[in-house]
Enzyme design. Structure first.
Site, PDB file in Angstrom:
ATOM      1  N   HIS A  27      -1.826  -0.932   4.136  1.00 35.07           N
ATOM      2  CA  HIS A  27      -0.579  -1.597   3.760  1.00 35.07           C
ATOM      3  C   HIS A  27       0.585  -1.101   4.615  1.00 35.07           C
ATOM      4  O   HIS A  27       0.685   0.083   4.931  1.00 35.07           O
ATOM      5  CB  HIS A  27      -0.254  -1.328   2.289  1.00 35.07           C
ATOM      6  CG  HIS A  27      -1.023  -2.182   1.334  1.00 35.07           C
ATOM      7  ND1 HIS A  27      -0.942  -3.557   1.333  1.00 35.07           N
ATOM      8  CD2 HIS A  27      -1.880  -1.850   0.326  1.00 35.07           C
ATOM      9  CE1 HIS A  27      -1.721  -4.036   0.370  1.00 35.07           C
ATOM     10  NE2 HIS A  27      -2.303  -3.025  -0.249  1.00 35.07           N
ATOM     11  N   CYS A  78       1.091  -4.899   7.870  1.00 40.72           N
ATOM     12  CA  CYS A  78       2.241  -5.804   7.824  1.00 40.72           C
ATOM     13  C   CYS A  78       3.487  -5.121   8.386  1.00 40.72           C
ATOM     14  O   CYS A  78       3.626  -3.902   8.323  1.00 40.72           O
ATOM     15  CB  CYS A  78       2.510  -6.237   6.383  1.00 40.72           C
ATOM     16  SG  CYS A  78       1.138  -7.093   5.595  1.00 40.72           S
TER      17      CYS A  78
END
Length: 392
Positions: free
Chosen positions: A182, A238
């Site tokens: 993440h 991301c």
């Protein structure tokens, strides 16, 4: 669709795990600080990826069609000291020691668990040891399926592993860093970000200790490197476009990218248009105010000052899976869950090992085009000749 919510193909990784993440449902114990004994001992990792697991992924990239011929006139980076932006730097010749740090976090047991990140770490391990001359004993791997606390990607473990990676680095060393997990953004506090946001990565214990921000990673893995030492970093997360705070980002045309101050107003622009169409003056003024604020923040950043601060005489190259305002895909290919960027990198490099910096970026973009909205980014700690051969 978010990971774990049903079908698991071509879905985007959320920017950050939601509140309530506690690993396997019981949380990770914090009694790990004293296991290092004041240093990061390489022998702890010599046997972590041996036997039947090693080679599990061999062969899956070897029989795919190749790209076109390598760019004509491509040469290796020069060994002499170079000048750029009024400062000296040096390309690494990759003749020294090779070390690598690979991090894959699936956030096992959380609502926003990922499925491909641990596979990414193992696949990169296989690529480095099979094609790039890295020895297993010189590679540290942190994944959240490990039983030993020291091998779990807790924030402290990640920081100490980063310190191990760059410790005693010398000119012409070849260091490799890979992160799959993440990523997200948080408010920039030191004024070095054109979008007003710092990029971050999330260790498994982020709720108790916070994320790891780009400024910290830059200080550990970029600032500390000597002239001529190479760090190649691959981020599959991301909002990772500038996650190492490298000052030079290159376009697929081979030129340094300059930010478009109005390009990323995004949702505020859409909201302003909708408010205008519906006659909602209050919402219109609010959206316009947000747009102006966003642009003003970017204009307040002295780009040349930032380049001077973030410049490094070391040879640091970063490939990231998305722009700062984009998510990265977690998907399924070759019979396993994987991150799109990690898979694309291995595919491109095994099909055509002879790449220039520019052709590598273009081929990565082409590999993901049509399947994903994310656009891989290439950035560096110093100006680079993008027509030189990419070596690692």
């Amino acid at each position: 669709m978010y990971p774990g919510s049903g079908n698991y193909s071509y879905n985007n990784r959320p920017s950050m795990p939601p509140p309530g993440f506690n690993g396997d449902g019981q949380g990770y114990r914090q009694e790990y600080g004293n296991q290092y004994g004041g240093g990061y001992q390489q022998q702890q990792y010599q046997d972590q990826y041996q036997g039947e697991n090693r080679g599990q992924y061999q062969g899956q990239y070897q029989d795919q069609p190749e790209y076109g011929r390598p760019p004509s006139g491509m040469v290796r980076p020069p060994s002499s000291i170079q000048q750029g932006n009024g400062q000296q730097f040096q390309y690494s010749q990759m003749t020294g020691r090779r070390k690598a740090l690979l991090i894959g976090i699936n956030y096992i047991g959380s609502k926003n668990a990922l499925r491909g990140c641990i596979n990414d770490a193992h696949n990169i391990f296989n690529y480095l040891t099979t094609y790039c001359g890295y020895r297993p004993e010189d590679i540290v791997m942190l994944t959240d399926d490990q039983r030993e606390m020291v091998k779990i990607p807790l924030k402290e473990n990640i920081i100490r592993a980063m310190q191990w990676l760059v410790k005693d680095a010398q000119p012409n060393d070849a260091l490799f860093f890979h992160y799959s997990g993440h990523g997200g953004q948080t408010k920039d506090l030191d004024g070095d970000e054109e979008d007003g946001m710092d990029d971050v990565i999330y260790p498994v214990d982020f709720e108790s200790v916070g994320p790891l921000i780009d400024d910290t990673m830059h200080d550990i893995m970029v600032k500390s490197l000597p002239q001529g030492a190479r760090l190649t970093a691959l981020f599959d997360s991301c909002h990772s476009g500038t996650v190492l705070d490298l000052p030079y980002t290159y376009s697929t045309k081979g030129v340094i990218k300059e930010p478009n101050m109005w390009k990323d107003v995004g949702s505020d622009g859409i909201q302003a248009a909708m408010a205008y169409a519906t006659g909602n003056r209050s919402a219109l003024f609010s959206s316009i105010g947000n747009m102006v604020s966003s642009v003003t923040k970017k204009q307040n950043v002295d780009r040349e000052r930032v380049r001077q601060i973030k410049f490094s005489p070391a040879d640091v190259i970063m490939l990231s899976g998305s722009k700062d305002n984009q998510t990265s895909a977690d998907t399924f290919a070759d019979g396993q869950n994987i991150g799109a960027m990690s898979h694309a990198f291995i595919s491109v490099m095994t099909r055509q090992p002879q790449q220039s910096y520019l052709s590598l970026l273009q081929n990565l973009r082409n590999e993901l085009a049509g399947k994903y909205s994310q656009k891989p980014q290439l950035s560096a700690s110093h100006p680079i000749d993008v027509n030189l051969q990419f070596i690692m």
